[in-house]
Scaffold this active site. Structure first.
Site, PDB file in Angstrom:
ATOM      1  N   ARG A  52       0.847  -1.196   0.000  1.00 43.16           N
ATOM      2  CA  ARG A  52       0.000   0.000   0.000  1.00 43.16           C
ATOM      3  C   ARG A  52       0.883   1.248   0.000  1.00 43.16           C
ATOM      4  NH1 ARG A  52       1.643   1.887   3.952  1.00 43.16           N
ATOM      5  NH2 ARG A  52       0.535   3.835   3.628  1.00 43.16           N
ATOM      6  N   GLY A  53       0.212   2.419  -0.161  1.00 49.79           N
ATOM      7  CA  GLY A  53       0.959   3.661  -0.333  1.00 49.79           C
ATOM      8  C   GLY A  53       1.121   3.867  -1.827  1.00 49.79           C
ATOM      9  N   ALA A  54       0.815   5.081  -2.300  1.00 52.94           N
ATOM     10  CA  ALA A  54       0.701   5.305  -3.740  1.00 52.94           C
ATOM     11  C   ALA A  54       1.927   4.840  -4.542  1.00 52.94           C
ATOM     12  CB  ALA A  54       0.387   6.779  -3.997  1.00 52.94           C
TER      13      ALA A  54
ATOM     14  N   ASP B  12      -1.994  10.722  -2.641  1.00 54.25           N
ATOM     15  CA  ASP B  12      -2.336   9.682  -3.620  1.00 54.25           C
ATOM     16  C   ASP B  12      -2.593  10.264  -4.996  1.00 54.25           C
ATOM     17  OD1 ASP B  12      -3.042   8.459  -0.882  1.00 54.25           O
ATOM     18  OD2 ASP B  12      -2.856   6.783  -2.292  1.00 54.25           O
TER      19      ASP B  12
ATOM     20  N   GLN C 170      -2.871   2.926   9.768  1.00 57.79           N
ATOM     21  CA  GLN C 170      -1.541   2.956   9.139  1.00 57.79           C
ATOM     22  C   GLN C 170      -0.550   3.749   9.998  1.00 57.79           C
ATOM     23  OE1 GLN C 170      -4.414   3.378   7.551  1.00 57.79           O
ATOM     24  NE2 GLN C 170      -4.344   2.708   5.423  1.00 57.79           N
TER      25      GLN C 170
ATOM     26  N   ARG D  54      -7.388  -0.508  -7.018  1.00 54.35           N
ATOM     27  CA  ARG D  54      -7.694   0.644  -6.144  1.00 54.35           C
ATOM     28  C   ARG D  54      -7.780   1.883  -7.040  1.00 54.35           C
ATOM     29  NH1 ARG D  54      -4.449   1.307  -0.716  1.00 54.35           N
ATOM     30  NH2 ARG D  54      -6.407   2.275  -0.102  1.00 54.35           N
TER      31      ARG D  54
ATOM     32  N   ASN E 122      -5.565  12.468  -0.219  1.00 55.18           N
ATOM     33  CA  ASN E 122      -4.698  11.664   0.656  1.00 55.18           C
ATOM     34  C   ASN E 122      -5.603  10.952   1.653  1.00 55.18           C
ATOM     35  OD1 ASN E 122      -2.037  10.816   1.455  1.00 55.18           O
ATOM     36  ND2 ASN E 122      -2.300  12.035   3.304  1.00 55.18           N
TER      37      ASN E 122
END
Ligand code: MRU
Length: 356
Positions: free
Chosen positions: A54-56, A245, A204, A97, A255
């Site tokens: 995860r995380g852009a 993001d 997170q 996503r 975000n």
């Protein structure tokens, strides 16, 4: 390079190993460091969808490797042109996503490469797709280091910093974006203290950011999201820095849910609000945040906490994973090319990559 003597313990969220990717499965953190080996595109999709990766920027890297995993066993004498196969795989991965533009950014590069190589043998295209994924991965490490270096000048010598979600090595190729700025300041001459928002519903901040800051020795304290206003008022927050993001052309920024509230609080308390943004997170195709698709996730994420139900099970729930902070509330963006201040419409435009 990270400056100074002491190197942080750098986590590799994604590794390419011979013929597959190995990710640290972030759903197990902080209890367990569990590495997951992924050999097929369907498992890459699942890992992105379930936030194992995860995380852009990390999503973009994983997807680029996913394209290669999707094509590598396709027959090389397939009747249809191979770019149709590659486009199909990219369309499929893009559904994992919707908000992080790095996903479609990486997939777009794979599609373009395939079109550019339409007269080459499929075996060569496959190799080139793997090279592309590796280069996106390596480039992200350099970009994150540059964001860290560029952002340092915004950090006072003795700084209270508030951050949200996780923007560190776990979320990128290495170092992170907002966290890279914090690491660089910490490893330079600066004394930093980080207030870590827990980041409900998936935590997170408390599960991942505290874990990373602990490993890198950066002083920090965890707070629940609802404590941010009070901490700003009472504890001396000098700046807020978050990741993103997707940034629209006018600077509106998507975000993790809760970011917008922090930006309003920062404005009220006269605290600068910075967004660390690789250029790959800027979506030059959209004019404003109104066009950013906001992912809505399963209601169970709000109805339960750490596997335990915390509301009647039939309670109606709204669970947007992201929000959009209007550009007026943003003091500046920190990119790999430097710090971008308003007028964002004009100044972000200068970063638009030239299509070769
Ligand atoms: O749902 P997540 O955990 O993928 O959301 C991540 C964020 O919102 C991060 O702040 C953003 O992707 C930037 S990561 C460098």
């Amino acid at each position: 390079m990270i400056p100074n003597k002491k190197k942080p313990e750098v986590v590799q969220s994604i590794q390419w190993i011979d013929d597959h990717i190995r990710i640290i499965d972030q759903t197990y953190l902080p209890h367990r460091e569990f590495f997951l080996d992924i050999f097929e595109v369907g498992r890459v999709w699942e890992a992105i969808r379930s936030l194992r990766v995860r995380g852009a920027p990390a999503i973009g890297i994983a997807a680029a490797y996913g394209v290669y995993l999707g094509v590598k066993d396709l027959p090389e004498d397939s009747i249809q042109p191979f770019h149709t196969d590659v486009e199909g795989i990219c369309e499929y991965l893009a559904t994992a996503r919707p908000t992080a533009v790095n996903l479609t950014w990486a997939l777009g590069q794979a599609v373009r490469l395939t079109h550019d190589m339409k007269d080459e043998p499929f075996s060569k295209v496959k190799e080139a797709l793997l090279d592309l994924a590796k280069s996106i991965h390596e480039e992200d490490k350099r970009i994150c280091a540059d964001i860290g270096k560029n952002g340092q000048e915004l950090i006072p010598k003795n700084a209270g910093i508030l951050t949200h979600c996780n923007t560190g090595s776990l979320a990128t190729g290495q170092y992170g974006t907002a966290l890279s700025i914090i690491y660089h300041a910490h490893l330079g001459k600066k004394k930093v203290h980080v207030w870590v928002d827990e980041t409900r519903p998936l935590l997170q901040g408390s599960r991942l950011t505290t874990w990373e800051l602990e490993k890198t020795g950066v002083p920090h304290r965890l707070i629940t999201d609802s404590m941010a206003a009070w901490v700003m008022k009472e504890k001396g927050v000098d700046l807020v820095v978050v990741g993103t993001d997707r940034v629209a052309r006018n600077g509106d920024t998507a975000n993790k849910i809760g970011t917008y509230a922090l930006a309003i609080l920062a404005r009220h308390h006269n605290i600068p609000f910075y967004v660390a943004a690789p250029i790959s997170s800027i979506d030059f195709s959209i004019a404003s945040g109104d066009e950013i698709p906001i992912e809505e996730r399963d209601t169970g994420e709000v109805l339960a906490l750490a596997g335990r139900q915390i509301a009647p099970s039939d309670t109606p729930v709204y669970n947007p994973a992201f929000d959009v902070t209007p550009h007026e509330l943003i003091t500046a963006f920190v990119t790999e090319k430097g710090i971008i201040r308003p007028d964002f419409s004009k100044n972000l435009e200068k970063l638009r990559p030239q299509q070769g």
